[in-house]
Design an enzyme around this catalytic site. Structure first.
Site: not given
Ligand code: AMP
Length: 416
Positions: A374, A397
């Site tokens: 991110g 993730g």
């Protein structure tokens, strides 16, 4: 597994898992449509072939219950606009058989949020992990998950997984559903393929030297990747907040800087491991310290291991930036995950900006560069450099787990 590009979708109903988990404002307007745009090449190719689309996605974390705030009906129009065609809507993804059956070539059906059903994630609801009976509840839920996946599978002739963001989860729509399709009728979509290829460039087809840059706030959340990368990289830059855990572990004075006191030994172990593996570990020697955690704080440049009391390191210093550049510019493979400072504050973006610039320079010289996770993606977007690196990953993730060397269930499920 079939190859998406070679598959002829003519007269086929394609059940496509996408990641339309887009951010919405309080009025239900989409604030960032990157994820919708990311799936378009896959969706458009199916329609162009003369197939029809059954699109499934999750949105948010409704925890197995209907929650109108997370209804995918809110994005129906945006999807229709992006595809340039009408989109029908199935208000319950588990009872859409009729709507799917009626689809004609070129038509599109969007299913309601998969996670309105607990079976999607397959986690038992209303029971704690430590409660007696949890194991039985889990077993029962796994059976229900299979039934739910079977219903979804019944809608389509062919299954395409294009949701990299959830590929690290074994959910009904991301993995279990694939069990109900023949080998030749399941595949990765174009976005997924690109993501998987990008990871393979980093993990398998490595051109040397390979430099990885790991930043962000904590070493604890990145340790799995750091350890996995030790076997692969030539240079490993550790920057951002974790700098100070390393500085303290080596006996330095770090003032009020962010630190993980329970990870000091881990930091020393990483330094030893790098030595053992012959990895050039680059830790920032200096920093920009501030007298408050604020964009307007007073600042001074000081050694990262000799920060005055009351001050905290919020960005990389000029010597560190030179060391980072020296490890990045000559590299032929580059991975960047995590900023070198508190880049959200304009006055502490220099370290991250220097890293981004060096990556762009190396990329111009022929390096393969992957930016993922991110905050580093937010950095390259903020600097307007997203198009100047080789690949910006959409997966948080999932990307990190793939780089850690874990098999992604969403990929494994369609592979032979
Ligand atoms: P992570 O979620 O671990 O990747 O960390 C990202 C966050 O780390 C960003 O929000 C940055 O502001 C923060 N960060 C980077 N450097 C520092 C630092 N020196 N002190 C405190 N936070 C930092």
């Amino acid at each position: 597994m079939s190859k998406f590009e070679n598959y002829d979708f003519k007269n086929k109903k394609a059940l496509v898992r996408v990641d339309f988990n887009v951010p919405l404002d309080e009025n239900g307007n989409i604030t960032d449509d990157t994820r919708i745009r990311g799936a378009l090449p896959t969706l458009k190719k199916i329609l162009a072939d003369g197939g029809s689309l059954i699109i499934m996605s999750h949105m948010g974390k409704p925890k197995g219950k209907v929650n109108e705030k997370m209804s995918l009906s809110q994005i129906r129009e945006a999807v229709a606009k992006a595809l340039g065609t009408d989109v029908k809507f199935a208000p319950d993804c588990a009872t859409a058989a009729e709507a799917a059956k009626d689809l004609k070539p070129g038509e599109v059906l969007l299913l309601e949020n998969l996670r309105f059903h607990p079976e999607e994630e397959g986690k038992p609801v209303g029971i704690d992990k430590n409660d007696p009976g949890y194991d039985d509840a889990k077993k029962e839920m796994k059976e229900r998950q299979k039934d739910f996946a079977k219903i979804l599978a019944s809608y389509g002739d062919v299954y395409v997984n294009d949701a990299f963001g959830t590929a690290h989860r074994r959910h009904a729509s991301t993995a279990v559903v694939a069990d109900y399709f023949d080998k030749q009728d399941k595949m990765l979509g174009l976005l997924m393929e690109k993501e998987v290829n990008a990871v393979n460039n980093i993990l398998k087809d490595i051109k040397r030297p390979f430099t990885a840059i790991m930043g962000g706030s904590k070493v604890s959340t990145k340790i799995g990747i750091i350890e996995n990368l030790m076997d692969k990289v030539d240079n490993l830059i550790l920057c951002g907040g974790m700098t100070y855990t390393f500085a303290k572990a080596r006996g330095g004075k770090i003032g009020n800087s962010i630190v993980e006191d329970d990870k000091l030994q881990l930091a020393l172990d990483i330094i030893e491991l790098a030595k053992k593996k012959g990895v050039n570990l680059v830790l920032g020697s200096d920093c920009v310290a501030a007298d408050a955690f604020s964009n307007d704080a007073n600042t001074q440049v000081c050694p990262a291991d000799n920060i005055p009391d009351g001050w905290e390191g919020l960005d990389a210093g000029p010597d560190s930036i030179i060391a980072f550049r020296n490890a990045i510019v000559p590299a032929k493979t580059i991975l960047w995950n995590g900023p070198a400072g508190v880049f959200e504050f304009e006055n502490f973006t220099r370290g991250s900006r220097a890293i981004a610039d060096a990556i762009v320079e190396a990329t111009d010289n022929g390096a393969f560069s992957l930016v993922g996770g991110g905050d580093s993606v937010a950095c390259v977007n903020k600097f307007g450099l997203a198009d100047s690196v080789s690949y910006v990953s959409t997966g948080g993730g999932a990307l990190l787990e793939a780089i850690e060397g874990k098999i992604l269930p969403g990929v494994a499920a369609v592979e032979d």
